[in-house]
Design a protein around this motif. Sequence first.
Motif, mmCIF file in Angstrom:
data_model
loop_
_atom_site.group_PDB
_atom_site.id
_atom_site.type_symbol
_atom_site.label_atom_id
_atom_site.label_comp_id
_atom_site.label_asym_id
_atom_site.label_seq_id
_atom_site.Cartn_x
_atom_site.Cartn_y
_atom_site.Cartn_z
ATOM 1 N N GLN A 44 25.579 63.078 13.518
ATOM 2 C CA GLN A 44 24.310 63.581 13.868
ATOM 3 C C GLN A 44 24.114 63.729 15.261
ATOM 4 O O GLN A 44 24.911 63.076 16.081
ATOM 5 N N ARG A 45 23.440 64.579 15.944
ATOM 6 C CA ARG A 45 23.433 64.810 17.096
ATOM 7 C C ARG A 45 22.563 63.810 17.919
ATOM 8 O O ARG A 45 21.708 63.047 17.383
ATOM 9 N N GLU A 46 23.180 63.217 18.816
ATOM 10 C CA GLU A 46 22.632 61.991 19.761
ATOM 11 C C GLU A 46 22.429 62.425 21.118
ATOM 12 O O GLU A 46 23.233 63.287 21.862
ATOM 13 N N TRP A 47 21.298 61.674 21.535
ATOM 14 C CA TRP A 47 20.986 61.769 23.000
ATOM 15 C C TRP A 47 22.046 61.209 24.147
ATOM 16 O O TRP A 47 22.499 59.898 23.391
ATOM 17 N N VAL A 48 22.487 61.638 25.215
ATOM 18 C CA VAL A 48 23.196 61.127 25.982
ATOM 19 C C VAL A 48 22.691 60.636 27.359
ATOM 20 O O VAL A 48 22.800 59.781 27.706
ATOM 21 N N ALA A 49 21.731 61.554 27.865
ATOM 22 C CA ALA A 49 21.270 61.143 28.979
ATOM 23 C C ALA A 49 19.963 61.993 29.496
ATOM 24 O O ALA A 49 19.856 63.113 28.825
ATOM 25 N N THR A 50 19.067 61.672 30.321
ATOM 26 C CA THR A 50 17.851 62.459 30.769
ATOM 27 C C THR A 50 17.765 62.297 32.107
ATOM 28 O O THR A 50 18.137 60.953 32.775
ATOM 29 N N ILE A 51 17.088 63.271 32.700
ATOM 30 C CA ILE A 51 16.739 63.211 34.340
ATOM 31 C C ILE A 51 15.421 63.785 34.235
ATOM 32 O O ILE A 51 15.274 64.816 34.023
ATOM 33 N N THR A 52 14.611 63.050 35.188
ATOM 34 C CA THR A 52 13.295 63.619 35.530
ATOM 35 C C THR A 52 13.181 64.313 36.724
ATOM 36 O O THR A 52 14.157 64.458 37.517
ATOM 37 N N SER A 53 12.155 65.065 36.955
ATOM 38 C CA SER A 53 11.930 65.959 38.077
ATOM 39 C C SER A 53 12.070 65.037 39.516
ATOM 40 O O SER A 53 12.526 65.613 40.662
ATOM 41 N N SER A 54 11.981 63.770 39.465
ATOM 42 C CA SER A 54 11.896 63.237 40.599
ATOM 43 C C SER A 54 13.220 62.310 40.946
ATOM 44 O O SER A 54 13.582 61.458 41.535
ATOM 45 N N GLY A 55 14.366 62.707 39.874
ATOM 46 C CA GLY A 55 15.549 62.007 39.833
ATOM 47 C C GLY A 55 15.822 60.861 39.078
ATOM 48 O O GLY A 55 17.000 60.384 39.370
ATOM 49 N N VAL A 56 14.909 60.386 38.368
ATOM 50 C CA VAL A 56 15.264 59.001 37.632
ATOM 51 C C VAL A 56 16.012 59.695 36.382
ATOM 52 O O VAL A 56 15.747 60.493 35.703
ATOM 53 N N ALA A 57 16.923 58.782 36.106
ATOM 54 C CA ALA A 57 17.981 59.062 35.107
ATOM 55 C C ALA A 57 18.029 57.748 34.330
ATOM 56 O O ALA A 57 17.894 56.465 34.562
ATOM 57 N N GLY A 58 18.472 58.239 32.918
ATOM 58 C CA GLY A 58 18.677 57.080 31.899
ATOM 59 C C GLY A 58 19.805 57.575 30.913
ATOM 60 O O GLY A 58 19.807 58.778 30.868
ATOM 61 N N TYR A 59 20.437 56.662 30.489
ATOM 62 C CA TYR A 59 21.757 56.869 29.717
ATOM 63 C C TYR A 59 21.833 56.331 28.193
ATOM 64 O O TYR A 59 21.292 54.960 28.409
ATOM 65 N N THR A 60 22.473 56.696 27.503
ATOM 66 C CA THR A 60 22.801 55.791 26.372
ATOM 67 C C THR A 60 23.729 55.047 26.860
ATOM 68 O O THR A 60 24.673 55.099 27.652
#
Length: 115
Positions: A44-60
Amino acid sequence: QVQLVESGGGLVQAGGSLRLSCASSRSIFSINFMDWYRQAPGKQREWVATITSSGVAGYTDSVKGRFTISRDSADSTLYLQMNSLRPEDTAVYYCTVDSGGRRYWGQGTQVTVSA
């Protein structure tokens, strides 16, 4: 409407690096969340990473410390720097954004990591 075009995929040996780009057809300045997903063969497709407009990042967890997500509003581009690549990172990588209550996806770029 937003069109997203990924590039930068390819074949690399384990331990190598690639930088993926995702060009947006419209300004990303007002887009809060921008994401990378991936889909390996038979999975299945999986989430890898996200970044917000203020530059906050999150990762699997599996990519923490190896991948870095970034965005450049000046050229409306999302990036994913991938270091220390492993064979299990092999997948089609997609960028995606939510704009105006609708989710948009790029066509994907293939990343293949050989052992």
